[in-house]
Structure formats: structure tokens, C-alpha cells
Enzyme design. Structure first.
Site, PDB file in Angstrom:
ATOM      1  N   GLU A 136       0.820  -1.216   0.000  1.00  0.00           N
ATOM      2  CA  GLU A 136       0.000   0.000   0.000  1.00  0.00           C
ATOM      3  C   GLU A 136       0.854   1.267   0.000  1.00  0.00           C
ATOM      4  O   GLU A 136       1.233   1.777   1.046  1.00  0.00           O
ATOM      5  CB  GLU A 136      -0.929   0.022   1.216  1.00  0.00           C
ATOM      6  N   LYS A 160      -2.255  -2.005  -3.235  1.00  0.00           N
ATOM      7  CA  LYS A 160      -3.347  -1.195  -2.680  1.00  0.00           C
ATOM      8  C   LYS A 160      -3.026   0.281  -2.929  1.00  0.00           C
ATOM      9  O   LYS A 160      -2.455   0.950  -2.086  1.00  0.00           O
ATOM     10  CB  LYS A 160      -3.525  -1.470  -1.187  1.00  0.00           C
TER      11      LYS A 160
END
Length: 338
Positions: A174, A216
Site C-alpha cells: 500500500e 493497494k
């Protein structure tokens, strides 16, 4: 289940991830906003509402847990991770240790937690986790982000991903470019592209198997203080342009973060992304607040009425399930939804 099979299961069509991995300080703030005091019991009761919603697995493939939660059990005595697995939902775990100021780089941060990471990953796998998550934070501003900040965070993300795969867990990577600020859509595109290029360069250097990871990313958005009015289709087009230039086709899927968007905004933009045509990866979601905000409000108002809070969660899960297929519309939302 192999890394590749787990990654594909997490981005199965019509499904996405519920991010329920808020740290104690974040959870304290969210509970305070709805008039509740954070305690171990309150946090456990709230997360039990989330994870025991009947039929949640129809549109939720996985749940990211916090360290406290993966060690907790439901009121029935069954550990949360075990209960998720029995319901057909894959348990995951947040493994980073939050951000710390990056020395010599004012107003920039790097994510910490690499020390002792392999031991933690091994323990989490034994507790039932099948995937992990590590978040990097990139801010756009005057002279930011610097190349040094981007490189430091990309390196940490890749080191984490390699360690996760070594322990048999699918790494969710992420790199979040925050939507805070006055930057334009074009500026966000340039920064997001640079960040994703750096991340994938470091993933390759660390010998990470790209077929067994999920990315992500943030959606490409103008800053919250920019005053720029951009439609959902324009956001989707800008985001896909960046992704096609930066994310290898071997990555099974992208699970977008909501990043402070309202629940309906996040769903609408996910829907627009899935209407852009065939892409080499699944375009899914890993939403925290965008799934949980209506649930927490309903539960705080009437803690004894778990069914209403769970109905709010199931509605948002259905809406995002529809968006995963490009079949969402505002007519599916209550007239009061924002």
C-alpha cells in the site's frame, strides 16, 4: 493454498477486502466521534458486529485485522480469524508499525516495522492470517514528495513484501499518496506514477513474486483543498492511465483504498474504474472508513441493535460488489446517502 491462489481469491469478481486494522489511536478517535470511549471490550464488540454479519462473504473476500483483533475471540469463544475462515473469508493482518519522521526530510515520513518482521509474520500465520498489509504514506506539497522519501518507502515496502512471501503470506503493498492538499489531478497523476514506478522497481530488486501480491493504491484525485471539480469518469481515466504505465500485468489485482472519500464517492469511483474496459488486473477495493462509517454510526446509536448495524455493512458491501462489476448506480443508494 498457494500465494497465487490466495491473491486471486482476494480479488474474485464481485468481491473485495474490508480493512478493519485501525490502530488504537485511530480507533479511539473514530469511537469518540460517535460518543464512545475506546476500550478493549468496546473495540472487540464493534469488530464482532463487523465480522459476524450474515452473508458478509458474498461480497467480502478478506478482512485485514489489527494485532489486538487477531488475538481476540468472539463472545462465543471462537477466535476471530478462525470464525472468518469458517465463513469463507480470508483473514489478513496489518504488520507495519506506523510512520516516523524521515530524518533530514522535513514534513516527510517513512513506515517502520522491519525489525523483527519475520518473527511477527510467522506468529500471525500461526494465528490464522493468510495475507498481510503494509502502508507507506506520501504527501504532496511544496517540494514534496522528495525522491529520498519515495525511495525510502519503496524500499521498505519491497523488504516487507519479500518477508511476507517467505513466510507464506500474500503481501498487500500500500503506497498511499494522500489526497490532502491543494494539488491538481495532474499533479497527483505524476506523483502516483513516480511512486508506483519506484515501488515496482524495488519489488523486482527484492525478488518478490509479482503473481503473489496485491497492490493497494490510491485513486488519482485532486487535493481536497484544490477546488478542482472532477467527475468520476475523469478520475477513473486518469487512474487507469497511471496504472497501465506502472503496474505489471502479472500482478493479479489492485485493491483501492478509500483514503477519506465518502462511502458513496468511493463506490462511484470504483464503479467508474470498472467501466473503463478490460484491464490486465482485477480492480477491487480494500476500504476502511468507506465500508465502516455507516456501521459505526448505527451501532453507536443503538448498540443492542446489531442487526441494523450489520445491515448497513451488508448494504455497502453489496454496493461495492456491484461497483466491482461496473453495475452500480446512485438509484441503488438511499436518498440520504452522500
Amino acid at each position: 493454498m498457494s500465494l497465487q491462489a490466495t491473491a486471486k481469491a482476494l480479488v474474485e469478481p464481485g468481491k473485495g477486502i474490508l480493512a478493519a486494522d485501525e490502530s488504537h489511536p485511530t480507533m479511539e478517535k473514530r469511537l469518540a466521534r460517535v460518543g464512545l470511549t475506546s476500550s478493549e471490550r468496546v473495540r472487540r464488540d464493534y469488530r464482532e458486529v463487523l465480522m459476524t454479519a450474515p452473508g458478509l462473504s458474498e461480497h467480502v473476500s478478506g478482512v485485514i485485522l489489527f494485532d489486538e483483533t487477531i488475538r481476540q475471540s468472539r463472545s462465543s469463544g471462537r477466535p476471530f480469524a478462525q470464525g472468518l475462515l469458517r465463513a469463507g473469508i480470508i483473514p489478513g493482518i496489518k504488520v507495519d508499525a506506523g510512520t516516523t519522521p524521515l530524518p533530514r526530510f522535513p514534513a516527510e515520513v517513512v513506515t517502520q516495522g522491519l525489525d523483527g518482521l519475520s518473527a511477527r509474520l510467522t506468529e500471525y500465520a500461526a494465528l490464522g492470517a493468510r495475507f498481510a498489509k503494509w502502508r507507506a504514506v506520501i504527501r504532496i506539497g511544496d517540494g514534496r514528495p522528495t525522491a529520498g522519501c519515495v525511495e525510502a518507502n519503496a524500499h521498505a515496502l519491497a523488504r516487507y513484501a519479500a518477508a511476507a512471501q517467505e513466510c507464506g503470506l500474500v503481501p498487500v503493498v500500500e503506497p498511499e499518496v494522500l489526497m490532502d492538499g491543494s494539488h491538481s489531478l495532474d499533479r497527483c497523476s505524476l506523483v502516483t506514477s513516480a511512486v508506483l514506478h519506484a515501488v515496482h522497481d524495488h519489488l523486482v530488486r527484492q525478488r518478490v513474486d509479482l503473481t503473489g501480491i496485491l497492490i493497494k493504491p490510491n485513486m488519482v484525485l485532486p487535493g481536497t483543498e484544490s477546488g478542482q471539480d472532477v467527475g468520476d469518469d475523469e478520475i477513473a481515466a486518469a487512474t487507469v492511465r497511471v496504472l497501465r504505465d506502472t503496474v505489471p500485468a502479472s500482478v493479479p489485482g489492485l485493491v483501492f483504498l478509500s483514503g477519506g472519500q465518502t462511502p458513496v464517492e468511493a463506490t462511484a469511483r470504483l464503479d467508474a474504474l470498472n467501466r473503463t474496459g478490460a484491464q490486465p488486473w482485477e480492480l477491487s477495493f480494500s476500504f476502511g472508513r468507506a465500508l465502516q462509517a455507516p456501521v459505526l454510526e448505527a451501532w453507536a446509536a443503538h448498540p443492542e441493535d446489531r442487526a441494523s448495524a450489520q445491515a448497513a455493512l451488508l448494504h455497502r458491501a453489496r454496493m461495492n460488489g456491484a461497483a466491482r462489476r461496473g453495475r452500480w448506480s446512485r438509484s441503488l443508494e438511499p436518498s440520504t446517502a452522500g
